[in-house]
Enzyme design. Sequence first.
Site, mmCIF file in Angstrom:
data_model
loop_
_atom_site.group_PDB
_atom_site.id
_atom_site.type_symbol
_atom_site.label_atom_id
_atom_site.label_comp_id
_atom_site.label_asym_id
_atom_site.label_seq_id
_atom_site.Cartn_x
_atom_site.Cartn_y
_atom_site.Cartn_z
ATOM 1 N N VAL A 1 64.889 -87.188 -15.473
ATOM 2 C CA VAL A 1 64.642 -88.157 -14.401
ATOM 3 C C VAL A 1 65.673 -89.277 -14.422
ATOM 4 O O VAL A 1 66.296 -89.581 -13.400
ATOM 5 C CB VAL A 1 63.213 -88.732 -14.525
ATOM 6 C CG1 VAL A 1 62.979 -89.825 -13.489
ATOM 7 C CG2 VAL A 1 62.177 -87.636 -14.374
ATOM 8 N N LEU B 1 61.125 -85.206 -8.313
ATOM 9 C CA LEU B 1 62.254 -84.281 -8.500
ATOM 10 C C LEU B 1 61.803 -83.010 -9.196
ATOM 11 O O LEU B 1 61.053 -83.063 -10.161
ATOM 12 C CB LEU B 1 63.329 -84.950 -9.361
ATOM 13 C CG LEU B 1 63.793 -86.337 -8.933
ATOM 14 C CD1 LEU B 1 64.727 -86.921 -9.989
ATOM 15 C CD2 LEU B 1 64.486 -86.263 -7.579
ATOM 16 N N GLU C 1 62.919 -79.815 -11.485
ATOM 17 C CA GLU C 1 64.005 -79.350 -12.340
ATOM 18 C C GLU C 1 64.662 -78.163 -11.665
ATOM 19 O O GLU C 1 63.990 -77.336 -11.051
ATOM 20 C CB GLU C 1 63.452 -78.947 -13.708
ATOM 21 C CG GLU C 1 62.990 -80.147 -14.489
ATOM 22 C CD GLU C 1 62.446 -79.779 -15.856
ATOM 23 O OE1 GLU C 1 62.726 -78.677 -16.340
ATOM 24 O OE2 GLU C 1 61.737 -80.626 -16.420
ATOM 25 N N PHE D 1 54.185 -73.166 -2.627
ATOM 26 C CA PHE D 1 53.342 -73.220 -3.833
ATOM 27 C C PHE D 1 52.126 -72.315 -3.735
ATOM 28 O O PHE D 1 51.026 -72.662 -4.136
ATOM 29 C CB PHE D 1 52.961 -74.675 -4.161
ATOM 30 C CG PHE D 1 54.078 -75.380 -4.877
ATOM 31 C CD1 PHE D 1 55.238 -75.705 -4.212
ATOM 32 C CD2 PHE D 1 53.999 -75.656 -6.231
ATOM 33 C CE1 PHE D 1 56.300 -76.300 -4.874
ATOM 34 C CE2 PHE D 1 55.053 -76.249 -6.916
ATOM 35 C CZ PHE D 1 56.208 -76.569 -6.228
ATOM 36 N N ALA E 1 51.581 -66.338 -6.537
ATOM 37 C CA ALA E 1 50.770 -65.977 -7.707
ATOM 38 C C ALA E 1 51.695 -65.512 -8.823
ATOM 39 O O ALA E 1 52.779 -64.991 -8.569
ATOM 40 C CB ALA E 1 49.790 -64.873 -7.325
ATOM 41 N N CYS F 1 55.978 -81.563 -16.293
ATOM 42 C CA CYS F 1 55.175 -82.465 -15.454
ATOM 43 C C CYS F 1 53.746 -81.989 -15.211
ATOM 44 O O CYS F 1 52.796 -82.684 -15.559
ATOM 45 C CB CYS F 1 55.861 -82.664 -14.105
ATOM 46 S SG CYS F 1 57.299 -83.713 -14.226
ATOM 47 N N LYS G 1 60.537 -72.006 -15.677
ATOM 48 C CA LYS G 1 60.835 -71.520 -14.327
ATOM 49 C C LYS G 1 62.344 -71.281 -14.269
ATOM 50 O O LYS G 1 63.067 -71.678 -15.191
ATOM 51 C CB LYS G 1 60.367 -72.504 -13.257
ATOM 52 C CG LYS G 1 61.125 -73.818 -13.265
ATOM 53 C CD LYS G 1 60.815 -74.626 -12.026
ATOM 54 C CE LYS G 1 61.808 -75.758 -11.866
ATOM 55 N NZ LYS G 1 61.608 -76.543 -10.672
ATOM 56 N N ARG H 1 59.364 -76.418 -22.042
ATOM 57 C CA ARG H 1 58.126 -77.143 -22.314
ATOM 58 C C ARG H 1 56.935 -76.468 -21.620
ATOM 59 O O ARG H 1 56.963 -76.216 -20.420
ATOM 60 C CB ARG H 1 58.258 -78.606 -21.860
ATOM 61 C CG ARG H 1 59.041 -79.427 -22.878
ATOM 62 C CD ARG H 1 59.280 -80.839 -22.414
ATOM 63 N NE ARG H 1 60.329 -80.921 -21.411
ATOM 64 C CZ ARG H 1 60.742 -82.064 -20.874
ATOM 65 N NH1 ARG H 1 60.173 -83.197 -21.221
ATOM 66 N NH2 ARG H 1 61.706 -82.065 -19.978
#
Length: 435
Positions: free
Chosen positions: A12, A155, A157, A251, A254, A262, A322, A329
């Site tokens: 960030v 934001l 990533e 979003f 699946a 976050c 992702k 994390r």
Amino acid sequence: MAKICVIGTGYVGLVTGTCFSDIGHQVVCLDIDESRIKQLQKGQMPIYEPGLEQVIEQNVRAGRLAFSTNYRESLSGADFAFIAVGTPSSDDGDADMQYVKKAAISIAEHLDHPIIIVNKSTVPVGTGDWVAEIIQDLNSQDVPEFSVVSNPEFLREGSAVSDFMNPDRVVLGSTDPEAAQKVADLYETLRAPIMITDLRTAEMIKYASNAFLAARISFINEMATICESLGADVRQVAKGMGMDKRIGPSFLEAGLGWGGSCFPKDVKALAHMADTRGAHPQLLQAVMDINHNQRISAVKKLEQALGSLRGRLIGVLGLSFKPNTDDIRDAPSLDIIRMLLDGGAEVQAFDPQAMAASKAEIPQIILCDNPYAVAEGVDALLLATEWNEFKSLDFQRIKNNMRGDVILDGRNIWDEQDLHEMGFTYMGIGVPEPK
Ligand code: UDX
């Protein structure tokens, strides 16, 4: 042009400072981690974030961006001090505020002129007031004029630079509308809608936004489980739902669920805040439970398909939480790998960016150089993270390399019919068995 000091050079802070310099402001990014600052001064990136390195380089060269560990120098003459330090989850689910507190104390110790303190870290509702109190208390004799503004970040990533440059909205909260307007002016060239609220409401907007997005993903993952039991296809269900303007398409993919820096910590912290004030967070609890179950259910699927995990070799494609990030994390992949290892399996894996960090976390992972090496000798192949380079693999080569034929497509990126026809036993998430 304003003079800005950004405290904290994580995702960030680094993106915020760099992008502010790119739109013309004079920025110093400050961190107490000397090795990180030395690295940045040498032009080396402490994180993988597409596009960031070039923007940093351009602005350092233009003299608008610098890195420092020195509070006095960095705050000298600054109009704004942005706090963008980490707020990890503490054991009870609350956000750990020690770094925010340290930053506030350091600002107070070096404050010798009026300044606007802007909080970008995701902090429990009420933190803005608390930061103001810390600074006030430490300077009780002769406090230079200061205001606190909350300016939550949204934001993602992997696309943080373009998210900063093209925000859907800029949210600002403060008891001092004049200060909030001055922060709004920093963003003027981006022409984004600006929303000004009180401090607590701005802080809450951030938590509510992340919790809602996490809830959408858990919702579609629950639909995927129901689809599996009824023989429906969740990908088409999501598409059909998303065409309703009230719902929208984002979003609703699946898969193995959400992870990262976050969603997990923010949903947990919001539930914790609610709990401690007697507001029972029923939905948030279910959102977290469903997400955890996605990981368990992936392991169960593999176990069922293989008869047992003991002595099996399983290949995993993708380790970062992702694509387009090296961040591991709370990555679903790592949780799943731990469960596979506990069940007696061996795991070999490949990821374009997150291999070293994953190995440091789970030393038993056998690292491979590419997806085909991952397939070598495995009984089953799990796609955990949908990096682009995994989308069009040579499946004949994969098939020839594998010992077994089981594929669990944890992000629904492959064509189940094609793989079925090639002789794979294909499983997706909420995808009917191919015939
Ligand atoms: C998120 C928010 O989007 C951002 O606004 C906030 O500031 C920080 O948290 P980020 O954690 O970078 O950003 O990732 P995001 O792209 O939002 O994805 C979060 C997780 O959800 C990932 O694990 C992703 O794999 C998962 N996801 C996303 C799904 O499982 N399905 C989807 O449809 C979308």
